[in-house]
Design a protein around this motif. Structure first.
Motif, PDB file in Angstrom:
ATOM      1  N   GLY A 139      34.769  41.977  45.382  1.00 55.28           N
ATOM      2  CA  GLY A 139      35.100  41.052  46.449  1.00 55.28           C
ATOM      3  C   GLY A 139      35.814  39.805  45.975  1.00 55.28           C
ATOM      4  N   LEU A 140      35.509  39.349  44.748  1.00 54.36           N
ATOM      5  CA  LEU A 140      36.118  38.124  44.230  1.00 54.36           C
ATOM      6  C   LEU A 140      37.637  38.261  44.093  1.00 54.36           C
ATOM      7  CD1 LEU A 140      35.958  35.300  42.897  1.00 54.36           C
ATOM      8  CD2 LEU A 140      35.550  36.467  40.709  1.00 54.36           C
ATOM      9  N   MET A 141      38.105  39.422  43.647  1.00 53.81           N
ATOM     10  CA  MET A 141      39.539  39.586  43.381  1.00 53.81           C
ATOM     11  C   MET A 141      40.400  39.427  44.637  1.00 53.81           C
ATOM     12  SD  MET A 141      39.496  39.715  40.200  1.00 53.81           S
ATOM     13  CE  MET A 141      38.524  40.221  38.767  1.00 53.81           C
ATOM     14  N   PRO A 142      40.113  40.127  45.748  1.00 54.36           N
ATOM     15  CA  PRO A 142      40.932  39.904  46.943  1.00 54.36           C
ATOM     16  C   PRO A 142      40.692  38.541  47.588  1.00 54.36           C
ATOM     17  CG  PRO A 142      39.154  41.446  47.420  1.00 54.36           C
ATOM     18  CD  PRO A 142      39.177  41.246  45.938  1.00 54.36           C
ATOM     19  N   LEU A 143      39.520  37.939  47.341  1.00 51.70           N
ATOM     20  CA  LEU A 143      39.277  36.589  47.849  1.00 51.70           C
ATOM     21  C   LEU A 143      40.228  35.603  47.172  1.00 51.70           C
ATOM     22  CD1 LEU A 143      37.598  34.666  49.592  1.00 51.70           C
ATOM     23  CD2 LEU A 143      35.985  34.479  47.684  1.00 51.70           C
ATOM     24  N   LEU A 144      40.337  35.696  45.837  1.00 50.09           N
ATOM     25  CA  LEU A 144      41.298  34.866  45.111  1.00 50.09           C
ATOM     26  C   LEU A 144      42.726  35.135  45.598  1.00 50.09           C
ATOM     27  CD1 LEU A 144      39.967  35.180  41.431  1.00 50.09           C
ATOM     28  CD2 LEU A 144      39.824  33.173  42.912  1.00 50.09           C
ATOM     29  N   TYR A 145      43.030  36.405  45.803  1.00 48.71           N
ATOM     30  CA  TYR A 145      44.358  36.824  46.268  1.00 48.71           C
ATOM     31  C   TYR A 145      44.701  36.124  47.588  1.00 48.71           C
ATOM     32  CZ  TYR A 145      48.069  40.288  47.312  1.00 48.71           C
ATOM     33  OH  TYR A 145      49.249  40.909  47.588  1.00 48.71           O
ATOM     34  N   HIS A 176      54.626  31.008  49.891  1.00 46.92           N
ATOM     35  CA  HIS A 176      53.447  31.850  49.758  1.00 46.92           C
ATOM     36  C   HIS A 176      53.626  32.796  48.578  1.00 46.92           C
ATOM     37  CE1 HIS A 176      51.727  30.448  53.520  1.00 46.92           C
ATOM     38  NE2 HIS A 176      52.931  30.547  54.040  1.00 46.92           N
ATOM     39  N   GLY A 177      52.564  32.890  47.784  1.00 45.71           N
ATOM     40  CA  GLY A 177      52.623  33.755  46.614  1.00 45.71           C
ATOM     41  C   GLY A 177      51.734  33.211  45.511  1.00 45.71           C
ATOM     42  N   PHE A 178      52.059  33.586  44.272  1.00 48.95           N
ATOM     43  CA  PHE A 178      51.252  33.179  43.133  1.00 48.95           C
ATOM     44  C   PHE A 178      52.092  32.411  42.121  1.00 48.95           C
ATOM     45  CE2 PHE A 178      49.426  37.512  44.199  1.00 48.95           C
ATOM     46  CZ  PHE A 178      48.443  36.999  45.035  1.00 48.95           C
ATOM     47  N   SER A 179      51.519  31.314  41.620  1.00 47.68           N
ATOM     48  CA  SER A 179      52.160  30.584  40.526  1.00 47.68           C
ATOM     49  C   SER A 179      51.613  31.131  39.212  1.00 47.68           C
ATOM     50  CB  SER A 179      51.858  29.087  40.643  1.00 47.68           C
ATOM     51  OG  SER A 179      50.460  28.861  40.523  1.00 47.68           O
ATOM     52  N   SER A 180      52.185  30.690  38.097  1.00 43.06           N
ATOM     53  CA  SER A 180      51.780  31.205  36.790  1.00 43.06           C
ATOM     54  C   SER A 180      50.312  30.899  36.493  1.00 43.06           C
ATOM     55  CB  SER A 180      52.674  30.624  35.690  1.00 43.06           C
ATOM     56  OG  SER A 180      52.654  29.203  35.740  1.00 43.06           O
ATOM     57  N   TRP A 181      49.824  29.709  36.890  1.00 40.27           N
ATOM     58  CA  TRP A 181      48.424  29.377  36.599  1.00 40.27           C
ATOM     59  C   TRP A 181      47.466  30.229  37.441  1.00 40.27           C
ATOM     60  CZ3 TRP A 181      44.773  27.708  40.057  1.00 40.27           C
ATOM     61  CH2 TRP A 181      45.215  27.168  41.273  1.00 40.27           C
ATOM     62  N   GLN A 182      47.912  30.634  38.637  1.00 42.70           N
ATOM     63  CA  GLN A 182      47.063  31.489  39.469  1.00 42.70           C
ATOM     64  C   GLN A 182      46.971  32.905  38.900  1.00 42.70           C
ATOM     65  OE1 GLN A 182      49.202  30.716  43.089  1.00 42.70           O
ATOM     66  NE2 GLN A 182      47.680  29.226  43.802  1.00 42.70           N
ATOM     67  N   ILE A 183      48.062  33.382  38.326  1.00 44.47           N
ATOM     68  CA  ILE A 183      48.025  34.675  37.629  1.00 44.47           C
ATOM     69  C   ILE A 183      47.020  34.603  36.479  1.00 44.47           C
ATOM     70  CG2 ILE A 183      49.351  36.330  36.268  1.00 44.47           C
ATOM     71  CD1 ILE A 183      50.150  36.336  39.188  1.00 44.47           C
ATOM     72  N   LEU A 184      47.011  33.471  35.790  1.00 43.23           N
ATOM     73  CA  LEU A 184      46.065  33.275  34.690  1.00 43.23           C
ATOM     74  C   LEU A 184      44.627  33.280  35.195  1.00 43.23           C
ATOM     75  CD1 LEU A 184      45.747  32.734  31.673  1.00 43.23           C
ATOM     76  CD2 LEU A 184      45.915  30.285  32.160  1.00 43.23           C
ATOM     77  N   VAL A 185      44.391  32.742  36.387  1.00 45.81           N
ATOM     78  CA  VAL A 185      43.044  32.750  36.968  1.00 45.81           C
ATOM     79  C   VAL A 185      42.582  34.180  37.237  1.00 45.81           C
ATOM     80  CG1 VAL A 185      41.658  32.104  38.979  1.00 45.81           C
ATOM     81  CG2 VAL A 185      43.190  30.430  37.948  1.00 45.81           C
ATOM     82  N   PHE A 186      43.482  35.026  37.743  1.00 49.28           N
ATOM     83  CA  PHE A 186      43.147  36.439  37.950  1.00 49.28           C
ATOM     84  C   PHE A 186      42.674  37.077  36.640  1.00 49.28           C
ATOM     85  CE2 PHE A 186      46.054  36.520  41.779  1.00 49.28           C
ATOM     86  CZ  PHE A 186      45.067  36.865  42.695  1.00 49.28           C
ATOM     87  N   ASP A 187      43.459  36.849  35.583  1.00 51.65           N
ATOM     88  CA  ASP A 187      43.124  37.451  34.289  1.00 51.65           C
ATOM     89  C   ASP A 187      41.819  36.874  33.735  1.00 51.65           C
ATOM     90  OD1 ASP A 187      45.466  38.923  34.468  1.00 51.65           O
ATOM     91  OD2 ASP A 187      46.650  37.436  33.385  1.00 51.65           O
TER      92      ASP A 187
END
Length: 332
Positions: A286-292, A303-314
């Motif tokens: 559930g956490l992954m699509p919530l972050l998404y 709308h979308g993802f910045s580089s630091w948000q990609i890092l948060v996913f990882d």
């Protein structure tokens, strides 16, 4: 056969299953054009095929009496897929696209730009599917996957797909059907079936050789292997300029895995034997699509993802691995 030989079988079988899914994609792509589905609605529709290896694996694991492998596959693939695919999509989009001046701005801002509709059409309903799974399987009196839960989840996916199609329609186009492509599609369906059988068989033998549980094998072996071929598909689609389609298809795939692939495991009454392992994994699912969803909405200008948000996913996935190792499995 030793574990290494079965690992080779697993890799080949995973690629075979995804090859079969690719061959099945063309008829659905033609239908998408014919029916006038947008990129986000099309992603939900095409996921019927792209997630078919995961569904076939769970059918096979239920039929072979090793439903814990299917349960691990269901959870594990849904945890790793979003961090993996968003990272690959971000890297693939770091190039110029022909006749796309807007993308130059995305490059300068270090963003992976997505259509806002993808959140409404795909990720928020997917969060609803996860919440429904939690309600059906976590309470003590209902704990585990039971036949009635499977039918409810099938209904949930039907609602997910109908919502995506209704909100994502435009004028359809004329398409032509080729007999050769239809024959290849049939061959693809057969290949998925064979590939799924050997994926489950290989996982059974690997976990036996390593002395680990079937659900752990499903989480980290099967769940990871069925996701890896998606890297190349995402890389190719995003490099071709279809950023939203390449990035959001993972949400639609996961929605099928948590609903349609849930069904065969529920039919054979799959118990939850390690409750802590189950709820921790479901929480990270559930956490992954919530972050998404939060990240796509966070920027008002783009709308979308910045580089630091990609890092948060990882980082979230690394946190999951550490939680499993030090808390759930208590290996150290």
């Amino acid at each position: 056969m030793n574990a290494w030989l079965w690992a080779g079988v697993l890799i080949i079988a995973a690629w075979a299953a995804h090859w079969g899914a690719d061959k099945l994609l063309l008829p659905l792509k033609l239908l998408r054009k014919q029916w006038g589905l947008t990129a986000s609605a099309g992603a939900a529709f095409l996921a019927i095929v792209t997630a078919s290896p995961e569904v076939a694996i769970n059918i096979t694991s239920a039929a072979r009496g090793v439903s814990d492998i299917g349960l691990g596959n269901l959870l594990g693939s849904n945890i790793i897929s979003i961090p993996l695919i968003t990272t690959i999509a971000y890297l693939a989009s770091r190039r110029q696209f022909k006749n796309n001046q807007q993308h130059q701005k995305h490059l300068e801002e270090n963003t992976l730009a997505l259509n806002k509709r993808s959140v409404i059409v795909l990720s928020l309903p997917y969060l609803g599917i996860i919440a429904l799974v939690a309600v059906l399987t976590l309470p003590e009196g209902w704990r585990g996957l039971q036949p009635v839960d499977g039918w409810i989840m099938l209904g949930a996916y039907a609602a997910f797909l109908a919502h995506a199609i209704i909100r994502g329609r435009k004028e359809g186009k004329k398409v032509s059907w080729d007999k050769k492509d239809i024959v290849l599609s049939v061959a693809g369906a057969a290949t998925i079936t064979v590939g799924a059988f050997f994926i489950v068989k290989a996982t059974e033998n690997i976990v036996s050789a390593l002395g680990i549980s079937q659900i752990i094998g499903g989480l980290f072996i099967t769940g990871t292997m069925v996701t890896l071929p998606e890297i190349f598909k995402t890389w190719s689609v995003v490099k071709g300029g279809e950023v939203t389609a390449g990035t959001t298809s993972v949400i639609a795939d996961n929605a099928i895995t948590m609903s349609v692939a849930f069904f065969p495991l529920a039919l054979v009454n799959t118990p939850v034997e390690d409750f802590q392992l189950y709820w921790v994994n479901l929480a990270f699912v559930g956490l992954m699509p919530l972050l998404y969803s939060v990240f796509v909405h966070q920027s008002k200008s783009q709308h979308g993802f910045s580089s630091w948000q990609i890092l948060v996913f990882d980082t979230a996935y690394i946190l999951y691995i550490l939680t499993m190792l030090f808390v759930v499995l208590d290996l150290f």
